[in-house]
Design a protein around this motif. Structure first.
Motif: not given
Length: 404
Positions: A113-128, A139-143, A148-154
């Motif tokens: 029930g949120v919008r992408m613009e509401d997110l404070d950060c986007i986390a993705f699996t960096k490994g393993p 790739l999707v996380a970077r895009t 949306h100008n949202i910080p990334l967290i690996g």
């Protein structure tokens, strides 16, 4: 290392929240593609802290009341399932992730029930994990981050499992048994680091179970390990298998080879060759084999080995090894509690064996259900949001993935 039984209170290093925070987590290190959104909200009252003492129920209740309110807003997952007898290749798995990732993210956002613009950060699996499937998530996380100008967290996949397990079970400082398709490790936390006390020297426990499931023709839906667990309950004979503990480590490749060899034994009967009379008898497993591998007590008339027996024997032997090295780590650091995380952690027999050991040491075992044990996006969101609150972000040029 801090003794888990200490009564000392530990102040959380997390900065106090000034507003609610939202994080989208993307997980795709293997055949599960998961996306989830988690919320960290302001505590109800009092300072945020965690107590190292597990002796006081009142103390735990007060600590929980004052802690950050963590809410799972959505946890969507889609699994790539192959035909029976086949594993999943990296290229095919990555193709599955590419086909489903947009729909899974959209569903996660809709359910939250949120919008992408509401997110404070986007986390993705960096490994393993597997290289090409990991690249899809990155790739999707970077895009999304750039759109949306949202910080990334690996996020480290292993830490994601542990942090989510600790959050769900409210276990403070346990010895962690991390068991999955790609990892088998005994872990403890000290000085803001997760320390590996023991691990597999060759293949992971989940890999061992999956490969044996392919040998005996078990289906992959919902998962080979789950199907082995179900069939093991019908086993009535424990066949001898190599017991490979090496100090704090274990080895499983030789055990797997020995289990596979039994399928060529003249006594072995495949699924369709098991006599109908076998099913009508008592299903109580016999766990005391004689030296030549035959039964003691004469419960089974025919000297045969069934796939049920092999599933039972594989589970009992490998899980006993895991319990042994976990107990050794507990004795080393003076811990009483165990947290089981990872896909194999869903196995009720493993939880039962670990609970017996823990109770004998005056401790407890913590575990979660399949929605949090099996790879999922919400565990990446949880670990990512904790890192974000500590001021950590991943620059776009460092968002590459690592398989190891």
């Amino acid at each position: 290392m801090t003794n888990a039984s200490s009564s000392k209170k530990k102040i959380s290093p997390l900065p106090r929240l000034t507003k609610p925070l939202l994080c989208l987590g993307i997980e795709g290190s293997a055949n599960k593609l998961g996306c989830g959104i988690i919320s960290h909200a302001l505590p109800s009252s009092g300072p945020e802290f965690e107590s190292e003492s597990e002796s006081s129920t009142t103390g735990r209740a007060k600590a929980k009341a004052r802690a950050t309110k963590v809410t799972v807003l959505s946890n969507v997952r889609h699994t790539y399932i192959t035909p029976p007898g086949e594993g999943f290749l990296p290229s095919d798995t990555a193709r599955h992730h590419r086909e489903w990732v947009v729909r899974v993210i959209q569903e996660a956002v809709r359910k939250a029930g949120v919008r992408m613009e509401d997110l404070d950060c986007i986390a993705f699996t960096k490994g393993p994990g597997m290289g090409t499937p990991l690249q899809v998530g990155a790739l999707v996380a970077r895009t999304l981050s750039q759109l949306h100008n949202i910080p990334l967290i690996g996020v480290n996949h292993c830490v994601g499992h542990i942090e989510m397990g600790r959050q769900i079970t409210s276990s403070h400082n346990p010895i962690v048994l991390y068991v999955s398709g790609g990892n088998t490790q005994v872990i403890a936390y000290s000085q803001q680091r997760y320390r590996i006390f023991g691990e597999t020297l060759d293949i992971a426990i989940g890999n061992c179970l999956d490969r044996f499931a392919r040998v005996i023709g078990l289906r992959n839906d919902p998962s080979p390990g789950y199907n082995i667990e179900q069939e093991a309950r019908k086993g009535r004979r424990l066949v001898p298998l190599p017991y490979g503990t090496k100090g704090m480590d274990i080895t499983l490749a030789g055990l797997l080879s020995a289990a596979e060899t039994y399928t060529s034994d003249p006594r072995y009967r495949s699924w369709d060759q098991v006599p109908s009379s076998w099913h009508s008898k008592s299903k109580s497993p016999q766990i005391k084999p004689s030296t030549d591998g035959t039964e003691q007590g004469g419960e089974i008339d025919e000297d045969i080995i069934t796939p049920y027996d092999m599933c039972f024997s594989l589970q009992e032997t490998t899980f006993a090894m895991l319990v042994e090295i976990t107990e050794r780590a507990m004795a080393h650091v003076g811990a009483r509690d165990v947290l089981i995380v990872g896909g194999v952690g869903c196995n009720l027999r493993l939880q039962e064996m670990m609970a017996i050991m823990s109770s004998e040491r005056g401790g407890r075992v913590f575990a979660t259900d399949e929605s949090f044990c099996i790879d999922n996006g919400i565990m990446i969101a949880q670990a990512g949001l904790l890192a974000f609150r500590m001021g950590q972000t991943t620059p776009i040029e460092k968002t590459s993935v690592t398989q190891r």
